[in-house]
Design a protein around this motif. Structure first.
Motif, PDB file in Angstrom:
ATOM      1  N   THR A   1     -34.146 -65.276  23.597  1.00 49.20           N
ATOM      2  CA  THR A   1     -33.748 -63.905  24.342  1.00 49.20           C
ATOM      3  C   THR A   1     -33.143 -64.336  25.659  1.00 49.20           C
ATOM      4  OG1 THR A   1     -34.669 -61.818  25.331  1.00 49.20           O
ATOM      5  CG2 THR A   1     -36.142 -63.886  25.036  1.00 49.20           C
ATOM      6  N   GLU A   2     -32.188 -63.560  26.093  1.00 44.57           N
ATOM      7  CA  GLU A   2     -31.759 -63.629  27.306  1.00 44.57           C
ATOM      8  C   GLU A   2     -32.587 -63.046  28.573  1.00 44.57           C
ATOM      9  OE1 GLU A   2     -27.306 -63.113  27.907  1.00 44.57           O
ATOM     10  OE2 GLU A   2     -27.571 -61.830  26.160  1.00 44.57           O
TER      11      GLU A   2
ATOM     12  N   HIS B   1     -30.647 -66.923  16.304  1.00 45.27           N
ATOM     13  CA  HIS B   1     -29.942 -65.953  15.902  1.00 45.27           C
ATOM     14  C   HIS B   1     -29.671 -64.865  16.822  1.00 45.27           C
ATOM     15  CE1 HIS B   1     -30.249 -67.029  11.697  1.00 45.27           C
ATOM     16  NE2 HIS B   1     -31.230 -67.594  11.932  1.00 45.27           N
ATOM     17  N   ASN B   2     -29.329 -65.257  18.185  1.00 43.52           N
ATOM     18  CA  ASN B   2     -28.469 -64.388  19.323  1.00 43.52           C
ATOM     19  C   ASN B   2     -27.167 -65.150  19.812  1.00 43.52           C
ATOM     20  OD1 ASN B   2     -28.523 -63.382  21.850  1.00 43.52           O
ATOM     21  ND2 ASN B   2     -30.514 -63.204  22.244  1.00 43.52           N
ATOM     22  N   PRO B   3     -26.180 -64.584  19.151  1.00 43.41           N
ATOM     23  CA  PRO B   3     -24.999 -64.988  19.492  1.00 43.41           C
ATOM     24  C   PRO B   3     -24.509 -64.823  21.067  1.00 43.41           C
ATOM     25  CG  PRO B   3     -24.852 -63.409  17.573  1.00 43.41           C
ATOM     26  CD  PRO B   3     -26.193 -63.529  17.984  1.00 43.41           C
ATOM     27  N   ALA B   4     -24.843 -64.008  21.718  1.00 48.47           N
ATOM     28  CA  ALA B   4     -24.604 -63.619  23.091  1.00 48.47           C
ATOM     29  C   ALA B   4     -25.573 -64.616  23.809  1.00 48.47           C
ATOM     30  CB  ALA B   4     -25.001 -62.301  23.676  1.00 48.47           C
TER      31      ALA B   4
ATOM     32  N   VAL C   1     -26.306 -77.096  22.813  1.00 50.01           N
ATOM     33  CA  VAL C   1     -26.642 -75.935  22.781  1.00 50.01           C
ATOM     34  C   VAL C   1     -26.365 -75.716  21.257  1.00 50.01           C
ATOM     35  CG1 VAL C   1     -26.389 -73.559  23.209  1.00 50.01           C
ATOM     36  CG2 VAL C   1     -26.498 -75.227  24.970  1.00 50.01           C
ATOM     37  N   LEU C   2     -27.033 -75.309  20.446  1.00 53.50           N
ATOM     38  CA  LEU C   2     -26.911 -75.060  19.011  1.00 53.50           C
ATOM     39  C   LEU C   2     -27.697 -73.842  18.198  1.00 53.50           C
ATOM     40  CD1 LEU C   2     -28.738 -77.741  16.753  1.00 53.50           C
ATOM     41  CD2 LEU C   2     -28.625 -77.831  19.334  1.00 53.50           C
TER      42      LEU C   2
END
Length: 345
Positions: A19-20, A49-52, A69-70
């Protein structure tokens, strides 16, 4: 570099993120790894599972050597994220750090030093809470610090052999995953949903079965500091987390058997917790703040965890071999409100 230092294994650090909302914490976690006295070979940020967030972190660390980062290559959740990090890493030792924690400068040095004996397959550390309110709530018993992902009263001190390490502050020899496989994806957390756990417990028990001479250690000099947000300082979260622990223990017991799955918990509930209740009642008699609350929280925590375990065991038996968190994960209130509805995740 001396031969002694050259013999130390290389280490990759895996930080799973989702989460951002934890952006600042994530950057602090990475900074703490980059500042280690024993340098990591690489730091892997596995985004669930958070593309942003994946894109933002990719840009943040695009020019940073040693940070990769992956995306989580498996199903949503912490276990699959860790498995992705294991598969992508190259170090002989793989260390795991929570995304809302910072490691002390010698954290990785103590981990890598612990592998001098080739039988050592895992080394865990000590996790200290950083309370959002600035101090421990008076009612919150130290015996239940595992509720907020921290080292709890009753764990042995020093460097000691244990049944399992605690996943937010742990390391494993790469060979451990070759022997036992990865983290079970049907047990651990899935983002902000029900706070299940115990995936590291199940893995460690599996590892000990596959390799009976394996040694698993905790070195309490390997210290991290873990943020506890305000919402987790409340009794409502305490109740939810203890219930979820009972569900998780049911899954572990189903997977590896109740004898091993509850071996450490028996000593904890018969020795550590009664002593905690006695201290709380003594403090109450002596008019010290929070004594009655701590004693009551211990009793409530045991009862709630036991309820989760009983219900989880019953549902696991009813679902047969192909059980999962989704099948047993509802709490009693949810079940009462919608007994025929799909289980909460």
């Amino acid at each position: 570099m001396t031969g002694r230092h050259a013999a130390r294994p290389t280490a990759s650090v895996v930080i799973c993120v989702y989460t951002e909302d934890r952006w600042t914490d994530i950057l602090a976690a990475v900074d703490s790894v980059r500042a280690q006295s024993r340098r990591a070979l690489e730091t892997l940020l596995v985004v669930d599972h958070n593309p942003a967030l994946l894109d933002r972190l990719g840009k943040e660390y695009k020019e940073t050597a040693g940070v990769r980062v992956l995306a989580n290559a498996g199903p949503r959740g912490l276990s699959a994220g860790r498995n992705t990090g294991i598969a992508a890493s190259v170090g002989e030792i793989i260390a795991f750090l929570d995304d809302d924690a910072v490691a002390e400068r010698d954290w990785l040095r103590h981990f890598t030093n612990g592998y001098a004996d080739p039988r050592v397959m895992a080394v865990g550390g000590r996790t200290e809470p950083i309370w959002a309110s600035g101090r421990r709530p008076a009612w919150f018993p130290a015996e239940f610090d595992w509720v907020v992902g921290c080292t709890y009263e009753g764990l042995p001190r020093g460097m000691v052999r244990v049944r399992n390490v605690l996943g937010g502050n742990a390391s494993f020899r790469r060979a451990a995953f070759d022997i036992a496989g990865g983290f079970a994806t049907g047990i651990g957390r899935d983002g902000d949903k029900r706070p299940l756990g115990c995936e590291e417990t199940e893995l460690c028990i599996r590892l000990a079965r596959a390799r009976p001479d394996a040694v698993l250690l905790i070195d309490d000099r390997a210290v991290i500091h873990h943020r506890v947000p305000a919402g987790r300082e409340r009794f409502a979260y305490f109740r939810t987390r203890t219930y979820a622990e009972g569900l998780s223990k049911a899954l572990v017991a189903r997977s590896v058997g109740a004898d091993k799955g509850l071996e450490s918990e028996r000593a904890y509930t018969t020795r550590v917790l009664p002593a905690g209740v006695a201290r709380g009642l003594r403090d109450f008699v002596l008019a010290r703040p929070g004594g009655a609350g701590r004693a009551g929280a211990i009793v409530a925590g045991v009862a709630t965890a036991a309820g989760g375990y009983v219900l989880g065991s019953w549902r696991a038996r009813g679902s047969g071999a192909a059980f999962s968190v989704a099948e047993i994960g509802r709490d009693p209130q949810e079940a009462a409100e919608a007994p025929e509805a799909g289980a909460a995740a």
